[in-house]
Design a protein around this motif. Structure first.
Motif, PDB file in Angstrom:
ATOM      1  N   THR A  85       1.367  -1.038  -0.055  1.00  0.00           N
ATOM      2  CA  THR A  85       0.071   0.030   0.069  1.00  0.00           C
ATOM      3  C   THR A  85       0.588   1.320  -0.791  1.00  0.00           C
ATOM      4  O   THR A  85       2.228   1.126   0.113  1.00  0.00           O
ATOM      5  CB  THR A  85      -1.167   0.042   0.605  1.00  0.00           C
ATOM      6  OG1 THR A  85      -0.294   0.104   2.233  1.00  0.00           O
ATOM      7  CG2 THR A  85      -1.755  -1.017   1.192  1.00  0.00           C
ATOM      8  N   PRO A  86       0.178   2.225  -0.621  1.00  0.00           N
ATOM      9  CA  PRO A  86       1.287   3.841  -0.543  1.00  0.00           C
ATOM     10  C   PRO A  86       2.010   4.135   1.197  1.00  0.00           C
ATOM     11  O   PRO A  86       2.809   4.291   1.085  1.00  0.00           O
ATOM     12  CB  PRO A  86      -0.023   4.983  -1.202  1.00  0.00           C
ATOM     13  CG  PRO A  86      -1.212   3.823  -1.585  1.00  0.00           C
ATOM     14  CD  PRO A  86      -1.076   2.707  -1.334  1.00  0.00           C
ATOM     15  N   PHE A  87       1.135   3.736   2.401  1.00  0.00           N
ATOM     16  CA  PHE A  87       1.830   3.432   3.255  1.00  0.00           C
ATOM     17  C   PHE A  87       3.013   3.228   3.797  1.00  0.00           C
ATOM     18  O   PHE A  87       3.796   2.901   4.093  1.00  0.00           O
ATOM     19  CB  PHE A  87       0.769   3.910   3.999  1.00  0.00           C
ATOM     20  CG  PHE A  87       1.232   3.587   5.649  1.00  0.00           C
ATOM     21  CD1 PHE A  87       1.149   4.661   6.428  1.00  0.00           C
ATOM     22  CD2 PHE A  87       1.092   2.409   6.683  1.00  0.00           C
ATOM     23  CE1 PHE A  87       1.845   5.143   7.834  1.00  0.00           C
ATOM     24  CE2 PHE A  87       2.145   2.410   7.958  1.00  0.00           C
ATOM     25  CZ  PHE A  87       1.807   4.146   8.787  1.00  0.00           C
ATOM     26  N   GLN A  88       2.261   1.554   3.801  1.00  0.00           N
ATOM     27  CA  GLN A  88       3.276   0.409   3.849  1.00  0.00           C
ATOM     28  C   GLN A  88       4.619   1.023   2.729  1.00  0.00           C
ATOM     29  O   GLN A  88       6.056   1.211   3.464  1.00  0.00           O
ATOM     30  CB  GLN A  88       3.520  -0.602   2.793  1.00  0.00           C
ATOM     31  CG  GLN A  88       1.361  -1.398   4.282  1.00  0.00           C
ATOM     32  CD  GLN A  88       2.196  -2.524   3.913  1.00  0.00           C
ATOM     33  OE1 GLN A  88       1.647  -2.620   2.070  1.00  0.00           O
ATOM     34  NE2 GLN A  88       1.587  -3.441   4.262  1.00  0.00           N
ATOM     35  N   SER A  89       4.553   1.356   1.813  1.00  0.00           N
ATOM     36  CA  SER A  89       5.285   1.830   0.842  1.00  0.00           C
ATOM     37  C   SER A  89       5.710   3.649   1.041  1.00  0.00           C
ATOM     38  O   SER A  89       7.364   2.788   1.508  1.00  0.00           O
ATOM     39  CB  SER A  89       5.264   2.387  -0.223  1.00  0.00           C
ATOM     40  OG  SER A  89       4.952   1.226  -1.258  1.00  0.00           O
ATOM     41  N   ALA A  90       5.951   3.956   1.872  1.00  0.00           N
ATOM     42  CA  ALA A  90       6.782   5.037   2.602  1.00  0.00           C
ATOM     43  C   ALA A  90       7.335   4.740   3.337  1.00  0.00           C
ATOM     44  O   ALA A  90       8.100   5.488   3.856  1.00  0.00           O
ATOM     45  CB  ALA A  90       5.327   6.515   2.404  1.00  0.00           C
ATOM     46  N   MET A  91       6.444   4.574   4.573  1.00  0.00           N
ATOM     47  CA  MET A  91       7.419   4.088   5.742  1.00  0.00           C
ATOM     48  C   MET A  91       8.482   2.876   5.156  1.00  0.00           C
ATOM     49  O   MET A  91       9.327   3.693   6.354  1.00  0.00           O
ATOM     50  CB  MET A  91       6.048   2.923   6.562  1.00  0.00           C
ATOM     51  CG  MET A  91       7.081   2.497   8.522  1.00  0.00           C
ATOM     52  SD  MET A  91       7.238   4.463   8.840  1.00  0.00           S
ATOM     53  CE  MET A  91       5.029   5.190   9.261  1.00  0.00           C
ATOM     54  N   SER A  92       8.200   1.973   4.396  1.00  0.00           N
ATOM     55  CA  SER A  92       9.305   1.608   4.251  1.00  0.00           C
ATOM     56  C   SER A  92      11.256   2.071   3.729  1.00  0.00           C
ATOM     57  O   SER A  92      11.727   2.008   4.332  1.00  0.00           O
ATOM     58  CB  SER A  92       9.088   0.104   3.462  1.00  0.00           C
ATOM     59  OG  SER A  92       8.450  -0.494   3.904  1.00  0.00           O
ATOM     60  N   MET A  93      10.694   3.376   3.068  1.00  0.00           N
ATOM     61  CA  MET A  93      11.426   3.791   2.011  1.00  0.00           C
ATOM     62  C   MET A  93      12.086   4.500   3.407  1.00  0.00           C
ATOM     63  O   MET A  93      13.290   4.964   3.605  1.00  0.00           O
ATOM     64  CB  MET A  93      11.120   5.201   1.077  1.00  0.00           C
ATOM     65  CG  MET A  93      10.950   4.549  -0.301  1.00  0.00           C
ATOM     66  SD  MET A  93      12.129   3.327  -0.467  1.00  0.00           S
ATOM     67  CE  MET A  93      13.139   4.460  -0.908  1.00  0.00           C
TER      68      MET A  93
END
Length: 128
Positions: A85-93
């Motif tokens: 999800t967009p949240f997961q991707s942003a937090m992962s980066m």
């Protein structure tokens, strides 16, 4: 009846992969090849070549927590190169950058990035 000598070697065959070598030798071979190509900064290679989302250049090095969170949210919602999800991707980066910087990250910058995590959660409507 004749007595048999017990052998210490196992009768099981050694597991071999496609290369025909045991796993430990394959690992050493891959490590040697990796060291020959790029002795440093493998994380830069990951950032450039992975399926991670496209982010603004040097966003983690400059700016406030609000601007980092806003940029990551914008990048993650627009990107087609993300797996979660967009949240997961942003937090992962953001976590990837913090973890790779390690001890070299100054305390003030680490605090800003930790605050950016909280702002990112707020931006996506998640509980802190």
């Amino acid at each position: 009846m004749p007595t048999r000598k017990s052998t210490t070697r196992s009768k099981r065959p050694v597991a071999r992969g496609k290369s025909g070598r045991p796993p430990r030798q394959r690992h050493a071979q891959a490590q040697a090849a990796h060291r020959a190509k790029s002795p440093k900064k493998w994380s830069h290679h990951v950032m450039e070549t992975s399926d991670a989302m496209d982010i603004q250049h040097d966003i983690f090095k400059t700016g406030s927590a609000e601007s980092i969170a806003h940029s990551l949210k914008q990048s993650s919602t627009k990107s087609r190169r993300r797996k979660g999800t967009p949240f997961q991707s942003a937090m992962s980066m953001l976590n990837f950058y913090i973890n790779r910087a390690g001890r070299n990250l100054p305390k003030a910058r680490r605090d800003t990035l930790q605050q950016a995590k909280r702002k990112l959660r707020e931006a996506f409507g998640r509980a802190p």
